[in-house]
Scaffold this motif. Structure first.
Motif, PDB file in Angstrom:
ATOM      1  N   LEU A  60       0.814  -1.225   0.000  1.00  0.00           N
ATOM      2  CA  LEU A  60       0.000   0.000   0.000  1.00  0.00           C
ATOM      3  C   LEU A  60       0.841   1.266   0.000  1.00  0.00           C
ATOM      4  N   THR A  61       2.004   1.168   0.613  1.00  0.00           N
ATOM      5  CA  THR A  61       2.849   2.368   0.678  1.00  0.00           C
ATOM      6  C   THR A  61       4.042   2.263  -0.270  1.00  0.00           C
ATOM      7  N   CYS A  62       4.007   1.263  -1.137  1.00  0.00           N
ATOM      8  CA  CYS A  62       5.144   1.042  -2.031  1.00  0.00           C
ATOM      9  C   CYS A  62       4.999   1.890  -3.284  1.00  0.00           C
ATOM     10  N   GLN A 117       3.665  -8.127  -7.573  1.00  0.00           N
ATOM     11  CA  GLN A 117       2.300  -8.016  -7.063  1.00  0.00           C
ATOM     12  C   GLN A 117       1.316  -8.692  -8.034  1.00  0.00           C
ATOM     13  N   ASP A 118       1.500  -8.398  -9.314  1.00  0.00           N
ATOM     14  CA  ASP A 118       0.618  -9.001 -10.324  1.00  0.00           C
ATOM     15  C   ASP A 118       0.698 -10.522 -10.275  1.00  0.00           C
ATOM     16  N   MET A 119       1.933 -11.041 -10.199  1.00  0.00           N
ATOM     17  CA  MET A 119       2.115 -12.495 -10.247  1.00  0.00           C
ATOM     18  C   MET A 119       1.579 -13.164  -8.980  1.00  0.00           C
ATOM     19  N   HIS A 121       5.794  11.444  -6.464  1.00  0.00           N
ATOM     20  CA  HIS A 121       4.460  11.850  -6.913  1.00  0.00           C
ATOM     21  C   HIS A 121       3.463  10.712  -7.038  1.00  0.00           C
ATOM     22  N   GLY A 122       3.953   9.487  -7.127  1.00  0.00           N
ATOM     23  CA  GLY A 122       3.049   8.350  -7.306  1.00  0.00           C
ATOM     24  C   GLY A 122       2.958   7.920  -8.756  1.00  0.00           C
ATOM     25  N   GLN A 123       2.123   6.910  -8.981  1.00  0.00           N
ATOM     26  CA  GLN A 123       2.012   6.330 -10.314  1.00  0.00           C
ATOM     27  C   GLN A 123       1.268   7.264 -11.263  1.00  0.00           C
TER      28      GLN A 123
END
Lengths: 156, 346, 522
Positions: free
Chosen positions: B117-119, B128-130, B238-240
């Motif tokens: 969540l904070t990554c 994460q997807d896998m 800034h984030g994704q």
């Protein structure tokens, strides 16, 4: 015990140059440096890289992969004790615990007086006469704590 | 508008006049000889789970997520390192494969911080997807285990923020070697390696900080990283991004294609576009990272004209500027001949 | 050598040195000087009767007479007992070839080991050496490979792959340069056959590799030895120097008209380099990460060139095969395991050593007849065969024949032929933990199941041993074993579950806390 000269980049460069023509010369060079200086310091990495036209990262990755290559000098004597199964079957584990207790160090450590460095090794091919050890590269079979004391005493 | 997601075939596209035909999950497919089973599957839309494979890099075979079953072959070969062959019958899904993939993922996650969540890669993380794809629900190895992410772990290393454009967080590394291979195969700088071996293995810029290393900040490693281990500082801050557009780098004349990834009208990062024929997904430091000029207050955004070098610049319309350039070319050619005009762009 | 001087053979083999052979030499020199005796000391390798090392042999008109185990302080006494003429003494073993341990063997590969001066080409020839190479030098490449095919030789490094197929693949590969690589990175615990041969009869290895060079069209060979074997590396370099000087190697190897050169290289403490692709990476001067296959080394190996990688014992079998014919070699053995297997008997055993036997003998014969039971005198409880990646078998399973397929059927492996005996003080849960630990120490770190799995295996076995949620954690170990077996890139991670699962399967009592406590409380 072996006597090593202090690190010297000029000497190192000569050693490197002497082996640089070999196919895949990295390991022979690192062995030769360790034989001369007792270790392969980080300062050797760029010299090796330049001589072999490889990157610093390649040379560094290599030196850190192989357990033989030390990046810091060892004690005056290096004791390698075999931890593999054949030696376990004749009581190596208990013997190693005793030796570690006596020297006051664990694997990969050096006694405070700089006399002995203890390294684990996995098989010396002395499996029918274990527990086995290499004391400064000299093989010892049927090792017990007393034999090791004697072997080290002989070598000051 | 949305984020442009490029297809990843897992292994490089192979060109060959010979075709091989194989069956994957019961469906026939023909691919150029030399194509991996993984890429063959992707060519028909079947995504085999993967972590160390990406089509920008030669197959490596380390993550063991892409295992498949091939009739007549022992065991479960990796689809990335197995070339497709005529008559091959491949299964990409079975109970056994599901168990293996989940088991491998369980191992990965046992040495990975659970801070999604904070990554900074949250939402754009292949690990994460896998984990989602294989249905990992539980990590049974417990908490008191050797790891690289707890700050008091003897194996933990500090985040390297020395590079001005990206950071390296060893705690999140899955040792897929994609960064090391990208530096070698895509960029050709060989600035990265793995230090140590076995469980201790970790990416290293030859034992020094990234800034002190041979790194040229091209960003190929960051682009190759499937996790947040190597991450643009702008994304960390800034984030994704939420949408992107394909554009051409404004620097030199090579004309590299980029995805300008943005939040609203703000660029978050520039990612080289694989479809760009000039750069095929790679770039240099300037286009990749030095795009701060885009919103710089000194940036010139309108055309200007001046009569002589001693005159001040005068803002004009695009129409006037283009007409002026054209008429001046014509005038010079009239006065001095056609060959009097040369052009250089950069 | 002094005319008429008695010849005394004292091994310089690493095991003999470890048991004091150099001290014996010094004592002999001291004592014979004192007595004014003329003596010619020949330093040999070991015959592999390791429980009587240092074994000293004296040449008499009735053949050699052996004494052992001789220590430096026995020497004066032995000389007093007229050892130099084969005199009686409590350490007298008689003619070595009559010692049952040796008499019951079929020594083909090891026929010369411990007998000859390892660095004397004359000695080597006098004992049948070079006959194979001389024959091969006059044959065409395909015919050499046909002979290897007829022998049924399978890779002695552990995998048991038919040797001729590799040779033929390299022969047929089209390249400007090809390599022969000898895998002498003998890291398995309980094995020392490569070492014995390298130290005791290095020309056999050189001859075998040179034949391989002629058969495949390779012009350069490498021997990758271990840093843990300093004596073996030294012996190789000495023997290679002799071979070069005498034209066995060089521009026209053994007069064949074809060039072949061999270089010895030293590893640097990495068990993984016994895996052939890792070894090639190491020879190239890189981190020894295992390569994914394909391509196989025979097509794309060292420096990207076609490369034949064989174990020491595979190459060392070749001179006999070429000298005596493949058919004669195939007459030994059983089923698809033909020829002889140099078994290495080690660990807690009364008579340990090198036992070269035709395939088909049982493990029990090795442990009981040759070995004479445990050194401690306690009952045999477990025998690990095939090194650290091999299975632990209980005493009741010792009737398995030495045969690749029989061992595979018993969920084990013959590997490099190492047999390690444990008495009833062994705790198989600890051994299972060690299998993971060894893998964790030696993993190259490339593939996930091995890199992380080995470490998790140690931790989970620690919980089992501590009695923490035993059944749950044991199930986790089983699951992990499946992941490692089927998911690992190479045999290091792939076979680590073999010792673990064999221990769990055959010795379940060691994996439940209560019973082990009672053993420990004994």
């Amino acid at each position: 015990m072996a006597f090593y000269e202090p690190w010297n980049a000029d000497v190192a460069s000569k050693i490197i140059a002497a082996h640089a023509g070999l196919e895949g010369a990295t390991l022979p060079i690192m062995h030769a440096l360790q034989e001369a200086f007792g270790h392969v310091p980080d300062a050797a990495v760029p010299l090796i890289a330049t001589a072999l036209n490889i990157s610093r990262a390649e040379a560094y990755g290599c030196v850190t992969f192989y357990h033989d290559f030390r990046r810091k000098p060892a004690g005056r004597h290096v004791v390698k004790l075999c931890r593999a199964e054949a030696c376990q079957s004749v009581g190596a584990d208990a013997l190693h615990a005793e030796i570690k207790r006596e020297l006051g160090i664990d694997w990969h450590e050096t006694t405070a007086d700089g006399r002995v460095t203890l390294e684990p090794v996995f098989c010396l091919g002395l499996c029918a006469c274990g527990p086995a050890a290499l004391v400064d590269e000299r093989p010892v079979g049927r090792l017990d704590a007393e034999t090791l004391r004697d072997a080290l005493a002989e070598r000051h | 508008m949305s984020l442009i997601k490029e297809l990843d075939y897992g292994t490089p596209i192979r060109l060959s006049e010979d075709e091989v035909t194989l069956t994957i999950d019961g469906v026939g497919v023909s691919v150029p000889a030399g194509t991996s089973v993984m890429a063959a599957a992707m060519s028909m839309g079947t995504k085999i789970p993967k972590l160390c494979a990406t089509d920008m890099l030669e197959p490596f075979g380390s993550c063991r997520m892409c295992l498949v079953e091939i009739e007549g072959r022992r065991g479960t070969p990796a689809s990335c390192t197995t070339p497709a062959e005529n008559g091959m019958i491949v299964r990409t899904q079975s109970d056994k494969l599901a168990r293996l993939r989940k088991g491998v993922m369980e191992l990965y996650i046992s040495d990975h911080p659970l801070d999604c969540l904070t990554c900074s890669a949250n939402g754009d993380c292949e690990l994460q997807d896998m984990a989602g794809v294989v249905g990992l629900r539980d990590v049974r190895y417990g908490k008191e285990v050797a790891n690289h992410f707890e700050t008091d772990s003897p194996l933990a290393l500090p985040v390297d923020t020395s590079n001005p454009y990206f950071q390296y967080d060893p705690a999140k590394c899955i040792v897929c070697n994609r960064c090391v291979r990208a530096c070698e195969e895509v960029q050709g700088t060989f600035a990265l390696t793995i230090e140590g071996r076995g469980f201790d293995s970790r990416v290293s810029a030859a034992g020094v900080s990234f800034l002190d290393s041979d790194c040229v900040s091209c960003g190929a490693c960051v682009q190759a990283c499937p996790t947040a281990t190597l991450m643009e500082k702008t994304v960390v801050e800034h984030g994704q991004p939420e949408h992107s557009t394909v554009t051409t780098c404004a620097y030199c004349g090579v004309g590299c294609s980029f995805k300008a990834e943005m939040q609203g009208d703000k660029v978050v990062r520039m990612v080289p576009y694989k479809g760009g024929q000039a750069n095929e997904g790679h770039s240099c430091v300037k286009g990749r990272f030095a795009w701060g000029y885009a919103t710089h207050k000194d940036r010139i955004t309108k055309p200007m004209i001046r009569e002589t070098i001693t005159d001040p610049w005068r803002e004009v319309s695009w129409e006037e500027a283009i007409n002026r350039a054209a008429s001046e070319f014509k005038r010079i050619q009239n006065d001095y001949g056609r060959e009097a005009v040369g052009a250089i762009t950069s | 050598m002094a005319d008429g001087a008695t010849r005394l053979f004292i091994p310089r083999d690493m095991a003999a040195l470890a048991l004091g052979a150099d001290g014996v030499v010094a004592a002999v020199e001291r004592e014979t000087a004192k007595r004014g005796l003329a003596l010619d000391i020949v330093r040999t390798g070991s015959r592999g009767l390791l429980w009587v090392e240092p074994m000293v042999e004296v040449e008499t008109p009735h053949g050699r007479i052996a004494y052992g185990p001789v220590s430096a302080r026995d020497v004066a006494d032995l000389l007093d007992a007229d050892m130099l003429n084969g005199g009686a003494h409590s350490l007298r073993l008689g003619r070595p070839e009559d010692i049952p341990f040796l008499a019951k063997q079929q020594r083909l590969t090891f026929a010369r080991c411990g007998v000859i001066d390892p660095f004397s080409l004359e000695d080597y020839r006098a004992h049948g050496g070079m006959a194979g190479l001389e024959r091969a030098a006059a044959m065409d490449a395909a015919a050499i490979i046909d002979e290897v095919k007829a022998s049924g030789l399978r890779g002695r490094g552990g995998a048991g792959f038919p040797t001729w197929i590799k040779w033929d693949t390299v022969r047929k590969a089209d390249a400007d340069r090809k390599y022969i690589v000898c895998n002498a990175d003998e890291g398995d615990s309980g094995t020392f056959a490569d070492r014995l041969l390298t130290e005791g009869d290095p020309f056999t290895l050189i001859e075998g590799m040179t034949i391989a060079g002629l058969a495949t069209g390779a012009s350069k060979g490498f021997i990758y030895s271990r840093s843990e074997y300093p004596q073996a590396f030294e012996a190789l370099q000495r023997a290679l120097a002799v071979a070069r000087r005498r034209g066995v190697l060089g521009a026209s190897a053994a007069g064949s008209g074809k060039p072949f050169e061999i270089e010895a290289r030293l590893g640097a403490g990495a068990y993984i380099c016994g895996e052939e692709t890792s070894l090639l990476e190491s020879l190239e001067g890189k981190r020894a990460l295992v390569r994914a296959k394909p391509p196989i080394p025979a097509i794309k190996g060292l420096f990207g060139k076609p490369t034949l990688v064989n174990n020491v014992l595979s190459f060392a079998a070749i001179p006999w095969i070429m000298a005596n014919g493949g058919k004669a070699y195939a007459d030994f053995g059983m089923g698809r395991s033909l020829g002889t297997l140099p078994v290495q008997l080690a660990g807690n055993v009364k008579r340990g050593g090198l036992i070269e036997l035709a395939f088909g003998a049982t493990l029990r014969a090795v442990v009981e007849e040759f070995g004479g039971g445990t050194l401690s005198g306690r009952p045999v409880r477990a025998v690990q065969v095939g090194g650290p990646l091999g299975a632990y078998f209980p005493e009741r399973m010792l009737d398995i024949p030495l045969d690749y397929e029989a061992f595979a059927a018993a969920k084990g492996l013959l590997g490099h032929g190492g047999v390690v005996v444990f008495d009833d003080s062994v705790d198989l849960a600890k051994q299972a933990r060690f299998a993971f630990e060894f893998c964790a120490v030696e993993s190259c770190g490339k593939c996930t199941p091995c890199r992380i799995g080995a470490t998790r295996g140690v931790e989970t076995m620690d919980k089992v041993i501590a009695g923490v949620q035993t059944e749950r954690n044991l199930n986790l170990v089983r699951d992990l074993c499946e992941i490692m077996t089927d998911g690992s890139l190479c045999a290091m991670g792939g076979l680590t579950p073999v010792p673990v699962m064999s221990a769990i399967t055959h010795f379940p009592e060691d994996f439940s806390k209560g019973s082990r406590l009672s053993v420990a409380a004994e």
